[in-house]
Structure formats: structure tokens, C-alpha cells
Design a protein around this motif. Structure first.
Motif, PDB file in Angstrom:
ATOM      1  N   ASP A 121       0.848  -1.189   0.000  1.00  0.00           N
ATOM      2  CA  ASP A 121       0.000   0.000   0.000  1.00  0.00           C
ATOM      3  C   ASP A 121       0.887   1.244   0.000  1.00  0.00           C
ATOM      4  O   ASP A 121       1.716   1.413   0.897  1.00  0.00           O
ATOM      5  N   PRO A 122       0.753   2.131  -0.982  1.00  0.00           N
ATOM      6  CA  PRO A 122       1.624   3.307  -1.045  1.00  0.00           C
ATOM      7  C   PRO A 122       1.475   4.256   0.143  1.00  0.00           C
ATOM      8  O   PRO A 122       2.427   4.933   0.515  1.00  0.00           O
ATOM      9  N   LYS A 123       0.318   4.275   0.768  1.00  0.00           N
ATOM     10  CA  LYS A 123       0.123   5.152   1.935  1.00  0.00           C
ATOM     11  C   LYS A 123       1.012   4.723   3.093  1.00  0.00           C
ATOM     12  O   LYS A 123       1.580   5.559   3.793  1.00  0.00           O
ATOM     13  N   GLN A 124       1.140   3.413   3.290  1.00  0.00           N
ATOM     14  CA  GLN A 124       1.989   2.915   4.381  1.00  0.00           C
ATOM     15  C   GLN A 124       3.453   3.242   4.127  1.00  0.00           C
ATOM     16  O   GLN A 124       4.162   3.670   5.028  1.00  0.00           O
ATOM     17  N   ILE A 125       3.904   3.048   2.899  1.00  0.00           N
ATOM     18  CA  ILE A 125       5.308   3.318   2.574  1.00  0.00           C
ATOM     19  C   ILE A 125       5.594   4.815   2.610  1.00  0.00           C
ATOM     20  O   ILE A 125       6.637   5.245   3.118  1.00  0.00           O
ATOM     21  N   SER A 126       4.682   5.637   2.111  1.00  0.00           N
ATOM     22  CA  SER A 126       4.882   7.096   2.140  1.00  0.00           C
ATOM     23  C   SER A 126       4.997   7.604   3.563  1.00  0.00           C
ATOM     24  O   SER A 126       5.818   8.474   3.856  1.00  0.00           O
ATOM     25  N   ARG A 127       4.189   7.062   4.451  1.00  0.00           N
ATOM     26  CA  ARG A 127       4.239   7.473   5.854  1.00  0.00           C
ATOM     27  C   ARG A 127       5.624   7.187   6.449  1.00  0.00           C
ATOM     28  O   ARG A 127       6.165   7.986   7.220  1.00  0.00           O
ATOM     29  N   ILE A 128       6.235   6.088   6.052  1.00  0.00           N
ATOM     30  CA  ILE A 128       7.567   5.735   6.540  1.00  0.00           C
ATOM     31  C   ILE A 128       8.643   6.595   5.875  1.00  0.00           C
ATOM     32  O   ILE A 128       9.503   7.156   6.533  1.00  0.00           O
ATOM     33  N   LEU A 129       8.593   6.696   4.549  1.00  0.00           N
ATOM     34  CA  LEU A 129       9.634   7.423   3.814  1.00  0.00           C
ATOM     35  C   LEU A 129       9.664   8.916   4.132  1.00  0.00           C
ATOM     36  O   LEU A 129      10.714   9.540   4.080  1.00  0.00           O
ATOM     37  N   PHE A 130       8.504   9.484   4.440  1.00  0.00           N
ATOM     38  CA  PHE A 130       8.445  10.910   4.745  1.00  0.00           C
ATOM     39  C   PHE A 130       8.437  11.189   6.245  1.00  0.00           C
ATOM     40  O   PHE A 130       8.141  12.287   6.674  1.00  0.00           O
TER      41      PHE A 130
END
Length: 88
Positions: free
Chosen positions: A45-54
């Protein structure tokens, strides 16, 4: 390491067309690999990864990945990513 990303294993072929279909469905195609383990193709899920990367720690964040259908979770870190920008 309180952050856990739940993923789903990809099925079928693992070529560019299959990865494109995963992206069209709104997910990110990825591969989990490491010494002594077979590679596992997953969709994230891109939302989960974006939350981590940002987050404050960004790309250096170590997080757990839980693959549906497998009992163990693994500690992961993002080693490479690519983004595609669109121009008019």
C-alpha cells in the motif's frame, strides 16, 4: 520498530506487465530478498510506505513487513526506489 507494513504476495508472472497491473490497481510492486531466503514478490500500500519514507528518519527507517499467508515478520529497510513523473 513499532511500524509494521502488511503486504500481499503477488501471484502469477513477475514481469513488467504484471508490475504495471499492480501499479494500475494503486499498489506498489516490490521484492523482499535476503541471504538464505528465496525472493518474494509482494504488493504494498503506497500510503503505508509514504508514511515511513516521509517520516523523520526517512529512508533509514527499519520496519517490519508482514506478508499475508506467512507467519514471520521481517525487519526491512528501503534500499532503492523509483518514481515516475508525468509531464504534459
Amino acid at each position: 520498530m513499532s511500524e509494521a507494513v502488511v503486504t500481499k504476495p503477488r501471484e502469477g508472472k513477475f514481469n513488467k506487465n504484471a508490475a504495471r497491473r499492480v501499479r494500475v490497481a494503486g499498489k506498489i510492486p516490490a521484492v523482499l530478498y535476503g541471504p538464505g531466503h528465496d525472493p518474494v514478490a509482494i504488493e504494498v500500500d503506497p500510503k503505508q510506505i509514504s508514511r515511513i519514507l516521509f517520516s523523520e528518519t526517512g529512508h533509514n527507517t527499519i520496519f517490519d513487513v508482514e506478508v499475508a499467508g506467512q507467519s514471520a515478520s521481517k525487519a526491512m529497510i528501503v534500499t532503492g526506489s523509483a518514481s515516475r513523473s508525468t509531464t504534459s
